[in-house]
Design a protein around this motif. Sequence first.
Motif, PDB file in Angstrom:
ATOM      1  N   ALA A   1      -3.686   4.880  -1.364  1.00  0.00           N
ATOM      2  CA  ALA A   1      -4.307   3.766  -2.070  1.00  0.00           C
ATOM      3  C   ALA A   1      -3.798   2.440  -1.544  1.00  0.00           C
ATOM      4  O   ALA A   1      -2.599   2.273  -1.290  1.00  0.00           O
ATOM      5  CB  ALA A   1      -4.034   3.873  -3.570  1.00  0.00           C
ATOM      6  N   ASN A   2      -4.706   1.497  -1.387  1.00  0.00           N
ATOM      7  CA  ASN A   2      -4.318   0.142  -1.045  1.00  0.00           C
ATOM      8  C   ASN A   2      -3.529  -0.483  -2.193  1.00  0.00           C
ATOM      9  O   ASN A   2      -3.670  -0.099  -3.354  1.00  0.00           O
ATOM     10  CB  ASN A   2      -5.549  -0.717  -0.766  1.00  0.00           C
ATOM     11  CG  ASN A   2      -6.231  -0.367   0.542  1.00  0.00           C
ATOM     12  OD1 ASN A   2      -5.772   0.486   1.298  1.00  0.00           O
ATOM     13  ND2 ASN A   2      -7.341  -1.020   0.815  1.00  0.00           N
TER      14      ASN A   2
ATOM     15  N   ALA B   1       0.824  -1.206   0.000  1.00  0.00           N
ATOM     16  CA  ALA B   1       0.000   0.000   0.000  1.00  0.00           C
ATOM     17  C   ALA B   1       0.857   1.254   0.000  1.00  0.00           C
ATOM     18  O   ALA B   1       1.990   1.260   0.483  1.00  0.00           O
ATOM     19  CB  ALA B   1      -0.909   0.018   1.219  1.00  0.00           C
ATOM     20  N   GLY B   2       0.306   2.337  -0.525  1.00  0.00           N
ATOM     21  CA  GLY B   2       0.952   3.631  -0.406  1.00  0.00           C
ATOM     22  C   GLY B   2       0.857   4.163   1.008  1.00  0.00           C
ATOM     23  O   GLY B   2      -0.074   3.847   1.761  1.00  0.00           O
TER      24      GLY B   2
ATOM     25  N   ALA C   1      -0.020  -4.232  -8.691  1.00  0.00           N
ATOM     26  CA  ALA C   1       0.745  -2.997  -8.531  1.00  0.00           C
ATOM     27  C   ALA C   1       0.681  -2.519  -7.092  1.00  0.00           C
ATOM     28  O   ALA C   1      -0.260  -2.828  -6.347  1.00  0.00           O
ATOM     29  CB  ALA C   1       0.182  -1.907  -9.452  1.00  0.00           C
ATOM     30  N   GLY C   2       1.695  -1.749  -6.694  1.00  0.00           N
ATOM     31  CA  GLY C   2       1.629  -1.081  -5.406  1.00  0.00           C
ATOM     32  C   GLY C   2       0.651   0.078  -5.444  1.00  0.00           C
ATOM     33  O   GLY C   2       0.358   0.646  -6.501  1.00  0.00           O
ATOM     34  N   GLY C   3       0.119   0.433  -4.280  1.00  0.00           N
ATOM     35  CA  GLY C   3      -0.785   1.567  -4.188  1.00  0.00           C
ATOM     36  C   GLY C   3      -0.035   2.883  -4.172  1.00  0.00           C
ATOM     37  O   GLY C   3       1.125   2.959  -3.752  1.00  0.00           O
ATOM     38  N   GLY C   4      -0.675   3.940  -4.646  1.00  0.00           N
ATOM     39  CA  GLY C   4      -0.053   5.252  -4.679  1.00  0.00           C
ATOM     40  C   GLY C   4      -0.054   5.925  -3.322  1.00  0.00           C
ATOM     41  O   GLY C   4      -0.980   5.747  -2.514  1.00  0.00           O
ATOM     42  N   GLY C   5       1.001   6.702  -3.042  1.00  0.00           N
ATOM     43  CA  GLY C   5       1.028   7.532  -1.844  1.00  0.00           C
ATOM     44  C   GLY C   5       0.188   8.778  -2.053  1.00  0.00           C
ATOM     45  O   GLY C   5      -0.160   9.146  -3.170  1.00  0.00           O
ATOM     46  N   VAL C   6      -0.152   9.441  -0.977  1.00  0.00           N
ATOM     47  CA  VAL C   6      -0.986  10.639  -1.049  1.00  0.00           C
ATOM     48  C   VAL C   6      -0.150  11.853  -1.411  1.00  0.00           C
ATOM     49  O   VAL C   6       0.883  12.104  -0.817  1.00  0.00           O
ATOM     50  CB  VAL C   6      -1.686  10.869   0.304  1.00  0.00           C
ATOM     51  CG1 VAL C   6      -2.338  12.238   0.330  1.00  0.00           C
ATOM     52  CG2 VAL C   6      -2.727   9.818   0.529  1.00  0.00           C
TER      53      VAL C   6
END
Length: 289
Positions: free
Chosen positions: A79-80, A26-27, A65-70
């Motif tokens: 994002a998860n 997760a991000g 895919a990895g989740g995006g950071g804020v």
Amino acid sequence: FINVGTSTVTVTGSITVDMLIVGGGAGGYRGGSGAWEGGGGGAGELIFIKDLIMSAGVYTIIVGAGGGGVSGGSTSSGANGNITQITGEGLNNNNGYIANGGGTGTRGGGTAQNGGSGGGSGHGTSGGSKVGKARSGTSGISHVLDSGESGNPDRDRLTLSTNTVNQEGHFAYSGGYKSSSNIGGGGGGAGQHGAIGSSTSPGGDGKQYDIRTGSVEWYAGGGGGGARTGVDVPGGQGGGGYGGSTGGGGPEPGGPGTANTGGGGGGSVHNGGNNIAGNGGSGILVIRY
């Protein structure tokens, strides 16, 4: 399989394999005004199976895919991570094996997301009630309260992790939180919860496997939580991104999770400037026969 997306593999005759499956991390979460430190992202669920029989046929594989950071406003969400899975030919009673993506952290006052491993809590949150919790993506795999967490029944896990290399099971732990102010909680890893921090909350460590290269490697570490010590907060072993830390008011970005480990991204500090929380690392699926 290291490339994010969908592919297929054809097995021409029944084979016995070992298999490692890791969901995307997760991000991390960014801090916000009045709630400055964001929680780290949880690692993707890690699944390891020995002596699995794959019958002849076609299997579909998805690498998450990895989740995006804020990087948006103070109320926007990270994002998860995304699932990594293998299905086909009646595998696991037609359910396949699905490694859940990690859960993102949160800012002060919010509740982190459940995932594979859960995200860390934000600034101003003590106790385990706001952390993200461990949840499997595979049908029939239950989470349990961690009996090793005396007085803290809110944190749970999947299979109990040991220090054994190449341990079988489904692995994910819950996020971390603070025992004092000015700390974002670290994301959970495949091998342990995010830390209960007094000055920082590192991400939980992942687990070790030699299936990919023959050498022991770490996978699925949680992202570190944001802090105000002036020293970056470690992510968990297994690709967890560092939590941003500043000695003043910020801003300070978090670090990304490492690709193909399922590591969580680190949380960031404050809501001004380019304080982007770290993206989660992509997942992986390895078949050895």
